[in-house]
Design an enzyme around this catalytic site. Sequence first.
Site, PDB file in Angstrom:
ATOM      1  N   ILE A  45       0.825  -1.211   0.000  1.00 13.72           N
ATOM      2  CA  ILE A  45       0.000   0.000   0.000  1.00 13.72           C
ATOM      3  C   ILE A  45       0.862   1.265   0.000  1.00 13.72           C
ATOM      4  O   ILE A  45       0.338   2.381   0.087  1.00 13.72           O
ATOM      5  CB  ILE A  45      -0.957   0.037   1.212  1.00 13.72           C
ATOM      6  N   GLY A 105       8.628   3.549  -0.041  1.00 14.26           N
ATOM      7  CA  GLY A 105       9.484   4.620   0.438  1.00 14.26           C
ATOM      8  C   GLY A 105      10.912   4.432  -0.010  1.00 14.26           C
ATOM      9  O   GLY A 105      11.236   3.503  -0.756  1.00 14.26           O
ATOM     10  N   SER A 106      11.795   5.337   0.455  1.00 14.15           N
ATOM     11  CA  SER A 106      13.205   5.283   0.058  1.00 14.15           C
ATOM     12  C   SER A 106      13.897   4.053   0.625  1.00 14.15           C
ATOM     13  O   SER A 106      14.828   3.521   0.024  1.00 14.15           O
ATOM     14  CB  SER A 106      13.925   6.537   0.544  1.00 14.15           C
ATOM     15  N   TYR A 107      13.454   3.582   1.797  1.00 12.68           N
ATOM     16  CA  TYR A 107      14.164   2.505   2.489  1.00 12.68           C
ATOM     17  C   TYR A 107      13.355   1.218   2.570  1.00 12.68           C
ATOM     18  O   TYR A 107      13.821   0.244   3.154  1.00 12.68           O
ATOM     19  CB  TYR A 107      14.533   2.946   3.905  1.00 12.68           C
ATOM     20  N   GLY A 108      12.159   1.188   2.040  1.00 12.21           N
ATOM     21  CA  GLY A 108      11.358  -0.031   2.135  1.00 12.21           C
ATOM     22  C   GLY A 108       9.955   0.179   1.625  1.00 12.21           C
ATOM     23  O   GLY A 108       9.666   1.137   0.895  1.00 12.21           O
ATOM     24  N   VAL A 132       5.479  -0.395   2.442  1.00 11.57           N
ATOM     25  CA  VAL A 132       4.412  -0.470   3.441  1.00 11.57           C
ATOM     26  C   VAL A 132       3.399  -1.489   2.955  1.00 11.57           C
ATOM     27  O   VAL A 132       2.916  -1.414   1.825  1.00 11.57           O
ATOM     28  CB  VAL A 132       3.730   0.893   3.657  1.00 11.57           C
ATOM     29  N   ASP A 136       8.320  18.705   9.128  1.00  7.77           N
ATOM     30  CA  ASP A 136       7.992  18.240   7.770  1.00  7.77           C
ATOM     31  C   ASP A 136       6.477  18.130   7.603  1.00  7.77           C
ATOM     32  O   ASP A 136       5.968  17.127   7.091  1.00  7.77           O
ATOM     33  CB  ASP A 136       8.668  16.900   7.486  1.00  7.77           C
TER      34      ASP A 136
END
Length: 419
Positions: A99, A102-105, A107, A239
């Site tokens: 769903i 991201g940059s590192y993995g 979801v 952010d």
Amino acid sequence: MIVLLILICTLVIVIKFTMLKLPNFQPACYGTSNGSEVNQQASDVRASSPDFKCVGSSRLPFPPVSSNSRHPLKQNQHVKVDNTCQYTQINQYLLKRSIGQGSYGIVQLAHDTLNNVDYAMKIMSRKKLLQKGGFFGRQAPQRNKFAKNSGTISHPLDRLRREIAVLQKVDHPNVVKLVEVLDDPAQDNLYLVFELLELGPVADVPNGNRIEETQARKYFRDLLLGIEYLHRNHIVHRDVKPANLLVGRDGRLRIADFGVCTEFCGSEDVLLDNTVGTPAFVAPEQLTGQFYGKAADIWAMGITLYVLIYGILPFSGTNVLTLYESIRNQELSFPGVQDLTSALLKDLLTRLLCKDPSQRITVSEIKEHPWVDSRRSFRKENCVSETDGAIFVEGLLPEVFSVPYFASLVKSVFSQHSV
């Protein structure tokens, strides 16, 4: 010779590991004069604050009114992965589908078979986090000239630790809840289990789509309550943007993504000297030197509200440099549909996006603004104070990578180089 080289490399890696490891997390305490990080001990805080109260890791000094429903964060260092069935199973969680990315993995939609509840599981690779931060001590290039001298965490692993530590302590209806951390020392992947917010981000990247003013007011109130809670608990988010504001099936907005947040203590605000977050949501004072964190969050709230109402950014450019020039010098204007919005809303946006942070509207003033509290029914009291003065939170941070896993990673690196 080869043996000696291996021993030297191993020593370098162990030193790097020791530097990154933070066995006892304490929130950074920032001075109000130079913005540098100060390591403040509990004894100092107790001595400076007669009303000091040691706060456990699951609570901050200003809990929400409805904090009784909070469940403590679960941490599990044993992870069993089963790929034999239709869905991959991580402990009791069935991974249904992706769903997010991201940059590192990734979801995944994760179904808890024990409680029959769906969650969002964030899956990250330690190896990718190490590579992103510079495995052999080489940091990725800084985005701005101020970054080296600030107290802001820059290594991806440390940012992840900070996010876990903050989410472990906060408890508010408008802040996303971290339910469980699965951190097996023998595995590469780290699993974070969050409450599932089915409707996703409150808005996509600005694309011209507008939200009706009444609905935008509801979302903005939720954002305001969440930010007020964070600020009163000495956290600036840094952010705030639509992509980090998630909406559940109940229609309530939650603030997410605390990877670049800053904690502070001993003062009413934190003086910063570096720019993080998303360029289009950066406040003008962030581009010129030192600035206060709370006012920068409020500016980002103004950009977010503008995007919800008009579907576009108030300040833009063909590249980052022209964007920053627009943020610093361009006057705020409203698109041709401004006649469809109320004068009170435009007044609030003007005060939120005031370029002078000393003249910018504050959180308490926002709550009393006629557009926000149009029927004088908006909840005035959002947080209950339990203590005054400095805050010291004694909380342990989960070990994002541990010695057994690190040893296996070193072994794999050398085996690759020996082929």
